[in-house]
Design a protein around this motif. Sequence first.
Motif, short mmCIF file in Angstrom:
data_model
loop_
_atom_site.label_atom_id
_atom_site.label_comp_id
_atom_site.label_asym_id
_atom_site.label_seq_id
_atom_site.Cartn_x
_atom_site.Cartn_y
_atom_site.Cartn_z
N GLY A 9 97.37 -34.16 -7.81
CA GLY A 9 96.57 -33.64 -6.71
C GLY A 9 95.21 -33.15 -7.14
O GLY A 9 94.78 -33.32 -8.29
N LEU A 10 94.55 -32.53 -6.19
CA LEU A 10 93.24 -31.91 -6.40
C LEU A 10 93.29 -30.55 -5.72
O LEU A 10 94.06 -30.34 -4.79
CB LEU A 10 92.13 -32.75 -5.76
N VAL A 11 92.45 -29.64 -6.19
CA VAL A 11 92.34 -28.33 -5.55
C VAL A 11 90.86 -28.01 -5.40
O VAL A 11 90.07 -28.24 -6.32
CB VAL A 11 93.08 -27.22 -6.35
N THR A 12 90.50 -27.50 -4.24
CA THR A 12 89.13 -27.04 -4.01
C THR A 12 89.18 -25.52 -3.90
O THR A 12 89.95 -24.96 -3.12
CB THR A 12 88.55 -27.66 -2.72
N VAL A 13 88.36 -24.89 -4.74
CA VAL A 13 88.30 -23.42 -4.79
C VAL A 13 86.85 -22.99 -4.91
O VAL A 13 85.96 -23.81 -5.18
CB VAL A 13 89.09 -22.86 -6.00
N ASP A 14 86.60 -21.72 -4.74
CA ASP A 14 85.28 -21.18 -5.02
C ASP A 14 85.03 -21.28 -6.52
O ASP A 14 85.92 -21.01 -7.32
CB ASP A 14 85.19 -19.72 -4.57
N LYS A 15 83.83 -21.71 -6.89
CA LYS A 15 83.53 -21.94 -8.31
C LYS A 15 83.62 -20.67 -9.15
O LYS A 15 83.71 -20.74 -10.38
CB LYS A 15 82.17 -22.60 -8.48
N ASP B 292 104.74 -31.99 -1.94
CA ASP B 292 104.22 -32.93 -0.93
C ASP B 292 104.14 -32.33 0.47
O ASP B 292 103.54 -32.91 1.36
CB ASP B 292 104.95 -34.27 -0.94
N LEU B 293 104.67 -31.14 0.66
CA LEU B 293 104.53 -30.44 1.94
C LEU B 293 103.06 -30.15 2.27
O LEU B 293 102.70 -30.05 3.44
CB LEU B 293 105.34 -29.14 1.92
N VAL B 294 102.20 -30.05 1.25
CA VAL B 294 100.78 -29.77 1.52
C VAL B 294 100.12 -30.91 2.30
O VAL B 294 99.08 -30.71 2.91
CB VAL B 294 99.95 -29.45 0.25
N ARG B 295 100.73 -32.08 2.29
CA ARG B 295 100.18 -33.21 3.05
C ARG B 295 100.26 -32.97 4.55
O ARG B 295 99.42 -33.44 5.30
CB ARG B 295 100.93 -34.50 2.72
N TYR C 119 94.91 -31.07 -2.08
CA TYR C 119 94.84 -32.48 -1.71
C TYR C 119 95.89 -33.22 -2.52
O TYR C 119 95.91 -33.10 -3.75
CB TYR C 119 93.45 -33.06 -2.01
N LEU C 120 96.74 -33.96 -1.83
CA LEU C 120 97.78 -34.72 -2.51
C LEU C 120 97.90 -36.09 -1.86
O LEU C 120 98.64 -36.28 -0.89
CB LEU C 120 99.12 -33.98 -2.46
N PRO C 121 97.16 -37.06 -2.36
CA PRO C 121 97.24 -38.42 -1.80
C PRO C 121 98.65 -39.01 -1.96
O PRO C 121 99.41 -38.60 -2.85
CB PRO C 121 96.22 -39.21 -2.63
N ALA C 122 98.97 -39.97 -1.14
CA ALA C 122 100.26 -40.67 -1.22
C ALA C 122 100.44 -41.24 -2.62
O ALA C 122 99.50 -41.77 -3.21
CB ALA C 122 100.32 -41.77 -0.18
N GLY C 123 101.64 -41.08 -3.16
CA GLY C 123 101.95 -41.59 -4.48
C GLY C 123 101.61 -40.64 -5.62
O GLY C 123 101.92 -40.93 -6.77
N TRP C 124 100.99 -39.51 -5.33
CA TRP C 124 100.54 -38.60 -6.38
C TRP C 124 101.50 -37.44 -6.66
O TRP C 124 101.29 -36.72 -7.62
CB TRP C 124 99.18 -38.01 -6.02
N SER C 125 102.52 -37.23 -5.86
CA SER C 125 103.40 -36.08 -6.14
C SER C 125 104.11 -36.32 -7.47
O SER C 125 104.29 -37.46 -7.91
CB SER C 125 104.42 -35.86 -5.03
#
Length: 156
Positions: free
Chosen positions: A11-17, A66-69, A86-92
Amino acid sequence: MTIKIHVLHTGLVTVDKSIPAHEAAINPLAFTGIFRSHKNKITLPVSSYLIEHPKGLVLIDTGWNDLVRTSQRKELGLQVKINQAYLPAGWSVREQIESLGFKTSDIDYVMLSHLHSDHASGLPLVADAKNFLTSEEEWQTATNYGTLQKCGKALI
Protein backbone atom coordinates in the motif's frame (compact mmCIF):
# COMPACT_ATOMS: atom_id res chain seq x y z
CA MET A 1 20.92 -23.13 2.07
CA THR A 2 19.11 -20.44 0.08
CA ILE A 3 17.42 -17.43 1.61
CA LYS A 4 15.03 -15.33 -0.49
CA ILE A 5 13.68 -11.95 0.53
CA HIS A 6 10.51 -10.67 -1.16
CA VAL A 7 9.74 -6.96 -0.82
CA LEU A 8 5.95 -6.67 -0.76
CA HIS A 9 4.51 -3.24 -1.50
CA THR A 10 1.45 -3.42 0.73
CA GLY A 11 0.00 0.00 0.00
CA LEU A 12 0.71 3.69 0.26
CA VAL A 13 0.09 6.17 3.05
CA THR A 14 -0.38 9.92 2.77
CA VAL A 15 0.52 11.90 5.88
CA ASP A 16 1.63 15.38 6.81
CA LYS A 17 5.33 15.66 5.98
CA SER A 18 6.07 16.67 9.57
CA ILE A 19 5.53 13.04 10.66
CA PRO A 20 8.27 11.18 8.76
CA ALA A 21 10.60 14.20 8.80
CA HIS A 22 10.14 14.67 12.57
CA GLU A 23 9.75 18.30 11.64
CA ALA A 24 9.12 20.86 14.32
CA ALA A 25 6.31 23.15 13.19
CA ILE A 26 4.78 26.32 14.59
CA ASN A 27 1.45 24.51 14.58
CA PRO A 28 1.65 21.90 17.40
CA LEU A 29 -1.05 19.89 15.63
CA ALA A 30 0.84 19.78 12.31
CA PHE A 31 1.03 15.98 12.40
CA THR A 32 -2.78 15.84 12.24
CA GLY A 33 -2.86 17.91 9.06
CA ILE A 34 -5.19 20.42 10.73
CA PHE A 35 -4.61 23.95 9.40
CA ARG A 36 -2.00 22.60 6.96
CA SER A 37 -2.32 22.86 3.20
CA HIS A 38 -2.21 19.94 0.79
CA LYS A 39 1.35 20.94 -0.18
CA ASN A 40 2.43 19.69 3.26
CA LYS A 41 1.26 16.14 2.48
CA ILE A 42 3.60 13.37 1.40
CA THR A 43 2.77 9.91 0.05
CA LEU A 44 5.04 7.09 1.16
CA PRO A 45 5.24 3.38 0.35
CA VAL A 46 4.05 0.82 2.87
CA SER A 47 6.20 -2.29 2.70
CA SER A 48 6.29 -5.77 4.17
CA TYR A 49 8.99 -8.39 3.72
CA LEU A 50 8.54 -12.12 3.24
CA ILE A 51 11.70 -14.10 3.98
CA GLU A 52 12.01 -17.66 2.74
CA HIS A 53 14.50 -19.27 5.09
CA PRO A 54 15.46 -22.95 5.32
CA LYS A 55 13.88 -23.00 8.79
CA GLY A 56 10.60 -21.41 7.67
CA LEU A 57 8.76 -18.38 6.36
CA VAL A 58 9.07 -15.05 8.17
CA LEU A 59 6.86 -12.05 7.43
CA ILE A 60 7.98 -8.64 8.66
CA ASP A 61 5.05 -6.23 9.02
CA THR A 62 1.67 -6.63 7.35
CA GLY A 63 0.80 -3.33 5.66
CA TRP A 64 -2.83 -2.31 5.23
CA ASN A 65 -5.86 -4.49 5.83
CA ASP A 66 -7.93 -4.74 2.64
CA LEU A 67 -10.83 -3.19 4.58
CA VAL A 68 -9.26 0.23 3.83
CA ARG A 69 -10.41 -0.23 0.23
CA THR A 70 -14.05 0.06 1.27
CA SER A 71 -14.01 1.91 4.60
CA GLN A 72 -10.97 3.72 5.90
CA ARG A 73 -13.00 5.06 8.80
CA LYS A 74 -14.01 1.53 9.85
CA GLU A 75 -10.41 0.33 9.74
CA LEU A 76 -8.59 3.42 11.03
CA GLY A 77 -11.17 5.25 13.12
CA LEU A 78 -10.11 8.81 13.88
CA GLN A 79 -6.69 8.12 12.36
CA VAL A 80 -8.22 8.91 8.95
CA LYS A 81 -7.56 12.54 9.80
CA ILE A 82 -3.83 11.75 10.04
CA ASN A 83 -3.32 8.76 7.72
CA GLN A 84 -4.84 8.21 4.31
CA ALA A 85 -4.42 4.61 3.20
CA TYR A 86 -4.22 3.38 -0.39
CA LEU A 87 -4.33 -0.32 -1.19
CA PRO A 88 -4.72 -1.17 -4.87
CA ALA A 89 -6.17 -4.55 -5.87
CA GLY A 90 -3.59 -7.30 -5.56
CA TRP A 91 -1.43 -5.39 -3.07
CA SER A 92 -2.64 -6.77 0.27
CA VAL A 93 -0.14 -8.93 2.12
CA ARG A 94 -2.47 -11.94 1.77
CA GLU A 95 -2.89 -11.44 -1.98
CA GLN A 96 0.86 -11.13 -2.51
CA ILE A 97 1.74 -14.13 -0.35
CA GLU A 98 -0.75 -16.21 -2.31
CA SER A 99 0.65 -14.92 -5.63
CA LEU A 100 4.06 -16.26 -4.51
CA GLY A 101 2.49 -19.71 -4.07
CA PHE A 102 2.13 -19.71 -0.28
CA LYS A 103 -0.83 -19.71 2.09
CA THR A 104 -0.86 -17.39 5.07
CA SER A 105 -1.00 -20.48 7.29
CA ASP A 106 2.46 -21.40 5.91
CA ILE A 107 4.01 -18.41 7.71
CA ASP A 108 6.06 -19.50 10.70
CA TYR A 109 6.65 -16.04 12.17
CA VAL A 110 5.05 -12.64 11.72
CA MET A 111 7.42 -10.05 13.15
CA LEU A 112 6.00 -6.58 13.71
CA SER A 113 8.56 -3.78 13.76
CA HIS A 114 6.02 -1.61 15.56
CA LEU A 115 2.26 -1.36 15.70
CA HIS A 116 1.47 1.77 13.71
CA SER A 117 -1.50 1.15 11.47
CA ASP A 118 0.50 1.13 8.23
CA HIS A 119 2.66 -1.69 9.64
CA ALA A 120 0.06 -3.78 11.49
CA SER A 121 -3.38 -3.10 9.95
CA GLY A 122 -3.06 -6.29 7.88
CA LEU A 123 -2.76 -8.56 10.94
CA PRO A 124 -6.24 -10.06 10.39
CA LEU A 125 -5.14 -11.11 6.89
CA VAL A 126 -2.42 -13.36 8.35
CA ALA A 127 -4.18 -14.38 11.58
CA ASP A 128 -3.59 -18.05 10.80
CA ALA A 129 0.21 -17.70 10.84
CA LYS A 130 1.91 -19.87 13.44
CA ASN A 131 3.66 -17.28 15.64
CA PHE A 132 3.59 -13.51 16.16
CA LEU A 133 6.43 -11.42 17.56
CA THR A 134 6.77 -7.80 18.63
CA SER A 135 8.62 -5.92 21.35
CA GLU A 136 7.34 -5.91 24.91
CA GLU A 137 6.90 -2.12 24.78
CA GLU A 138 4.74 -2.30 21.63
CA TRP A 139 2.75 -5.19 23.11
CA GLN A 140 1.99 -3.26 26.32
CA THR A 141 0.97 -0.11 24.44
CA ALA A 142 -1.26 -2.06 22.06
CA THR A 143 -2.98 -4.04 24.80
CA ASN A 144 -3.54 -0.85 26.82
CA TYR A 145 -5.30 0.78 23.85
CA GLY A 146 -7.14 -2.30 22.55
CA THR A 147 -5.21 -2.32 19.25
CA LEU A 148 -4.95 -6.09 19.02
CA GLN A 149 -8.62 -7.00 19.34
CA LYS A 150 -9.03 -7.46 15.57
CA CYS A 151 -6.45 -10.22 15.24
CA GLY A 152 -7.67 -12.35 18.12
CA LYS A 153 -4.28 -14.01 18.60
CA ALA A 154 -1.70 -13.20 21.23
CA LEU A 155 1.62 -11.80 20.15
CA ILE A 156 4.52 -13.31 22.01
